[in-house]
Scaffold this active site. Structure first.
Site, mmCIF file in Angstrom:
data_model
loop_
_atom_site.group_PDB
_atom_site.id
_atom_site.type_symbol
_atom_site.label_atom_id
_atom_site.label_comp_id
_atom_site.label_asym_id
_atom_site.label_seq_id
_atom_site.Cartn_x
_atom_site.Cartn_y
_atom_site.Cartn_z
ATOM 1 N N ASP A 22 3.231 9.308 0.763
ATOM 2 C CA ASP A 22 2.192 8.634 1.543
ATOM 3 C C ASP A 22 0.888 9.438 1.547
ATOM 4 O OD1 ASP A 22 1.171 6.612 3.136
ATOM 5 O OD2 ASP A 22 1.884 7.512 5.009
ATOM 6 N N ASN A 70 4.377 -3.740 1.758
ATOM 7 C CA ASN A 70 3.152 -3.420 1.005
ATOM 8 C C ASN A 70 2.508 -4.647 0.334
ATOM 9 O OD1 ASN A 70 4.337 -0.107 0.039
ATOM 10 N ND2 ASN A 70 2.902 -0.652 1.665
HETATM 11 C C1 IPE Z 1 5.357 3.606 3.182
HETATM 12 O O1 IPE Z 1 4.021 3.912 3.288
HETATM 13 C C2 IPE Z 1 5.637 2.909 1.878
HETATM 14 C C3 IPE Z 1 5.515 3.715 0.671
HETATM 15 C C4 IPE Z 1 5.223 4.985 0.616
HETATM 16 C C5 IPE Z 1 5.797 3.008 -0.577
HETATM 17 P P1 IPE Z 1 3.000 2.943 4.043
HETATM 18 O O2 IPE Z 1 1.664 3.588 3.933
HETATM 19 O O3 IPE Z 1 3.111 1.564 3.539
HETATM 20 O O4 IPE Z 1 3.529 2.999 5.551
HETATM 21 P P2 IPE Z 1 2.829 2.584 6.907
HETATM 22 O O5 IPE Z 1 2.365 1.172 6.742
HETATM 23 O O6 IPE Z 1 1.671 3.502 7.120
HETATM 24 O O7 IPE Z 1 3.857 2.763 7.950
HETATM 25 C C1 IPE Z 2 1.148 5.647 -0.391
HETATM 26 O O1 IPE Z 2 -0.175 5.902 -0.051
HETATM 27 C C2 IPE Z 2 1.263 4.730 -1.589
HETATM 28 C C3 IPE Z 2 1.864 3.401 -1.315
HETATM 29 C C4 IPE Z 2 2.242 2.966 -0.157
HETATM 30 C C5 IPE Z 2 2.034 2.535 -2.450
HETATM 31 P P1 IPE Z 2 -1.014 4.889 0.840
HETATM 32 O O2 IPE Z 2 -1.643 3.898 -0.061
HETATM 33 O O3 IPE Z 2 -0.183 4.337 1.917
HETATM 34 O O4 IPE Z 2 -2.132 5.856 1.434
HETATM 35 P P2 IPE Z 2 -2.661 5.912 2.925
HETATM 36 O O5 IPE Z 2 -1.451 6.059 3.795
HETATM 37 O O6 IPE Z 2 -3.375 4.638 3.175
HETATM 38 O O7 IPE Z 2 -3.546 7.104 2.971
HETATM 39 MG MG MG Z 3 0.227 4.907 3.820
#
Ligand code: IPE
Ligand code: IPE
Ligand code: MG
EC number: 2.5.1.-
Length: 251
Positions: A22, A70
């Protein structure tokens, strides 16, 4: 790095490490870039952790790559993520094969774009006899969806008279999860500073050690990963027992 690696006890390695990768979006934003710039830059961290895991012989690594939630992101971000996935799979297929890794998937990949699905089936087939470690990608994965489909499939077996309700136990339930034949998670790591599970492997982390790191995913390195393993090895896993019982068993 060598010194750090020497601190890892080869006899007490986690069998299964799961990572919530993340912080890509925030990494990009802090550089004044689009979120997708962060996703692109997260790929090197994926490579590093996959091969670091193999280097110290951790047999199962699960990476949370795309959640069932997502899909709710802006359409262009979802499209870029799918495109990046297809590109990366194409680029990495040979390396995964020659390095002896086996690719597995958890999640419902039927809903993935055909180009991604084809690559996934191709690499899973290519690497199916590899024994040098399991790379498990969680794609269109949600733990709640996983549990619901397990319940549906068990209910169907009961309805058809193939299963007695009394025979539903821990092991039968596990056989209906995506992670059938994959051991429970020993260590779960989440980068980015968020302290939540976000619908990842709810059943499988029942007794996992949890580590939440204040590092954004594209900055996560092999050194960070080795440090996680060292920290994991400092914990006493009691599984409901008391310390003295664990010590007595060791002696
Ligand atoms: C969790 O991260 C999903 C992945 C890393 C694929 P998110 O960024 O989607 O989680 P939330 O929405 O902040 O909880
Ligand atoms: C994790 O990084 C990647 C996926 C969930 C695919 P994020 O895209 O959630 O990055 P932040 O949490 O918005 O910084
Ligand atoms: Mg995230």
């Amino acid at each position: 790095m060598k010194e750090l690696k020497s601190k890892i006890n080869k006899n007490a390695l986690p069998k299964h490490v799961a990572i919530i990768m993340d912080g890509n979006g925030r990494w990009a934003k802090s550089r004044g870039e689009e979120r997708t710039y962060g996703h692109r830059n997260g790929i090197q961290a994926v490579r590093d952790v996959v091969y670091a895991c193999q280097e110290i012989q951790i047999p199962y690594l699960t990476l949370y790559t795309f959640s069932t939630e997502n899909w709710k992101r802006p359409q262009d971000e979802v499209a870029t993520l799918m495109q990046l996935l297809a590109e990366t799979l194409t680029e990495e297929a040979d390396d995964l094969y020659t390095k002896g890794l086996r690719l597995r998937i958890i999640g419902d990949i039927n809903k993935m774009p055909p180009i991604v699905k084809e690559q996934l089936y191709h690499i899973m087939d290519l690497t199916r006899n590899n024994t040098g470690g399991n790379l498990i990608l969680a794609l269109n994965y949600g733990a709640q969806a996983e549990i619901i489909q397990a319940v549906q499939s068990i209910a169907k077996d009961v309805k058809n008279g193939e299963l007695n309700i009394e025979d539903i136990d821990h092991s039968l339930f596990e056989d209906h999860l995506y992670t059938k034949d994959i051991p429970p998670v020993d260590l779960m790591i989440r980068t980015s500073g968020e302290v939540r599970i976000s619908n990842f492997l709810l059943w499988q982390i029942a007794y996992a050690e949890l580590q939440f790191l204040d590092i954004l995913w594209p900055d996560f390195t092999k050194k960070d990963f080795f440090n996680c393993i060292i920290q994991y090895q400092e914990k006493e896993r009691r599984y409901g027992k008391i310390s003295e019982q664990i010590e007595a068993k060791k002696a």
